[in-house]
Design an enzyme around this catalytic site. Structure first.
Site, PDB file in Angstrom:
ATOM      1  N   HIS A   1     -10.446   9.981  -3.827  1.00  0.00           N
ATOM      2  CA  HIS A   1     -10.878  10.363  -2.486  1.00  0.00           C
ATOM      3  C   HIS A   1     -11.990  11.391  -2.563  1.00  0.00           C
ATOM      4  O   HIS A   1     -11.985  12.271  -3.426  1.00  0.00           O
ATOM      5  CB  HIS A   1      -9.713  10.929  -1.678  1.00  0.00           C
TER       6      HIS A   1
ATOM      7  N   TYR B   1      -2.045  10.860   2.416  1.00  0.00           N
ATOM      8  CA  TYR B   1      -1.016  10.337   1.526  1.00  0.00           C
ATOM      9  C   TYR B   1       0.027  11.370   1.134  1.00  0.00           C
ATOM     10  O   TYR B   1       0.858  11.117   0.278  1.00  0.00           O
ATOM     11  CB  TYR B   1      -1.681   9.779   0.262  1.00  0.00           C
TER      12      TYR B   1
ATOM     13  N   HIS C   1       0.823  -1.211   0.000  1.00  0.00           N
ATOM     14  CA  HIS C   1       0.000   0.000   0.000  1.00  0.00           C
ATOM     15  C   HIS C   1       0.854   1.257   0.000  1.00  0.00           C
ATOM     16  O   HIS C   1       0.394   2.325  -0.408  1.00  0.00           O
ATOM     17  CB  HIS C   1      -0.930   0.004   1.217  1.00  0.00           C
TER      18      HIS C   1
END
Length: 365
Positions: free
Chosen positions: A333, A342, A307
């Site tokens: 998102h 992120y 991830h």
């Protein structure tokens, strides 16, 4: 004249009959619907009311019996009534069974107090993310109990208890590390690795890409579905959120390798999976990890999670000057807060910013 006692009070009326009164669990004052010949009879009536309150069977005169007497009853109905992703339902079920219901299952909803919630929160295992998720779930359930008129206020109000600091500090892969990682992966998984990093797709979105979702001439991946693995098997549905349905442009330098991958490794037909497992079905994380773990060791990054490649993609996109809205669209998102998770400072980026600030102070010419 009113007589004082431990619970409620009794007054003698001008008619010489006795009338008991008391304060209910809801904080309201109640008077007996009829009077009594003797004070002893009035005291007996108050004793019966007190027993009902203690046993959680009390209700105001004329009110319907409560539909949900305990937190356990209400929580079960609450979970059943919601339309959730399979993984979310499974997660909530685990939180209820392991952390919430062992304490509150048989507790009357009206008996849940702020003190009790704090004691429960303190007694949970020292796992920050798990604790925050369990608290947030209990708070949501009790909030709906307020909306349903079962309790007057939400007793779950511990500041900051519903959020937790990230336990894993992400260090995105550098371009050199990413190149080394791709080289260390078997040929079948190289395009998967590049798409994860450069396009920022979630693993569940990647393994549900099909030939029809790949437009090589336009250089676009159409993200329309996601695969979620639960205890009962694989569930195919929409992406994680509505914003997850998106078209992601593929960096041009990846197109030759992606085109070769489609020819060499994708399953046949328009519905054929772009990144299939060896048996032709959905690729499982455990299968990927068998080749990913040795590859990350080979580049000296045993801490790198799959991830984290998505984090790498976010940093690379941010370093191009992409706005927050553009990053949100690319990553799928729906809120800025989710996209900001992120965001990391790309190595060397601050020096570039500093240099550009100097250019503003000393423009050429």
């Amino acid at each position: 004249m009113a007589g004082k006692r431990g619970f409620g009070s009794i007054r003698r009326l001008p008619s010489k009959r006795y009338q008991p009164r008391y304060t209910g669990p809801d904080g309201l004052r109640y008077t007996a619907p009829h009077t009594f010949d003797t004070k002893l009879d009035a005291e007996g009536w108050l004793t019966d009311v007190r027993r009902e309150i203690t046993a959680d069977t009390w209700r105001p005169a004329g009110a319907a019996p409560p539909k949900y007497r305990t937190v356990g009853d209400y929580a079960e109905s609450w979970l059943t009534a919601r339309t959730l992703k399979p993984r979310t339902t499974e997660h909530y079920r685990q939180l209820l069974d392991r952390l919430i219901l062992p304490t509150f299952a048989d507790t009357a909803i009206v008996a849940v107090t702020a003190d009790g919630v704090r004691r429960w929160h303190t007694s949970m295992p020292p796992r920050p993310t798990q604790r925050s998720h369990a608290y947030a779930l209990l708070k949501a359930i009790l909030r709906d109990a307020v909306d349903d008129g079962l309790i007057p206020a939400n007793p779950a109000h511990i500041r900051g208890a519903g959020s937790a600091r990230r336990a894993h500090k992400v260090k995105p892969a550098t371009l050199a590390e990413l190149a080394g990682l791709v080289e260390a992966m078997p040929p079948k998984y190289r395009a998967l690795t590049l798409v994860a990093a450069w396009c920022g797709l979630r693993f569940g979105e990647q393994v549900e890409l099909r030939r029809k979702d790949v437009d090589l001439s336009a250089g676009v991946l159409h993200v329309r579905r996601g695969a979620v693995r639960t205890k009962t098997g694989i569930s195919i549905g929409g992406p994680k959120s509505a914003a997850g349905v998106r078209d992601v442009s593929v960096p041009p330098h990846l197109l030759p390798m992606l085109r070769k991958h489609v020819y060499d490794h994708a399953a046949p037909g328009r519905e054929g999976l772009l990144f299939p497992a060896g048996h032709g079905g959905t690729l499982a994380p455990s299968t990927l990890y068998k080749v990913f773990y040795p590859a990350r060791e080979a580049i000296g990054r045993p801490d790198l999670r799959w991830h984290d490649l998505r984090h790498t993609g976010a940093v690379l996109a941010a370093s191009t000057g992409a706005t927050l809205a553009e990053l949100m669209a690319r990553l799928g998102h729906s809120t800025p807060a989710a996209a900001l998770v992120y965001q990391h400072a790309a190595d060397g980026r601050d020096a570039i910013i500093a240099a550009k600030l100097s250019e503003l102070a000393n423009p050429k010419g």
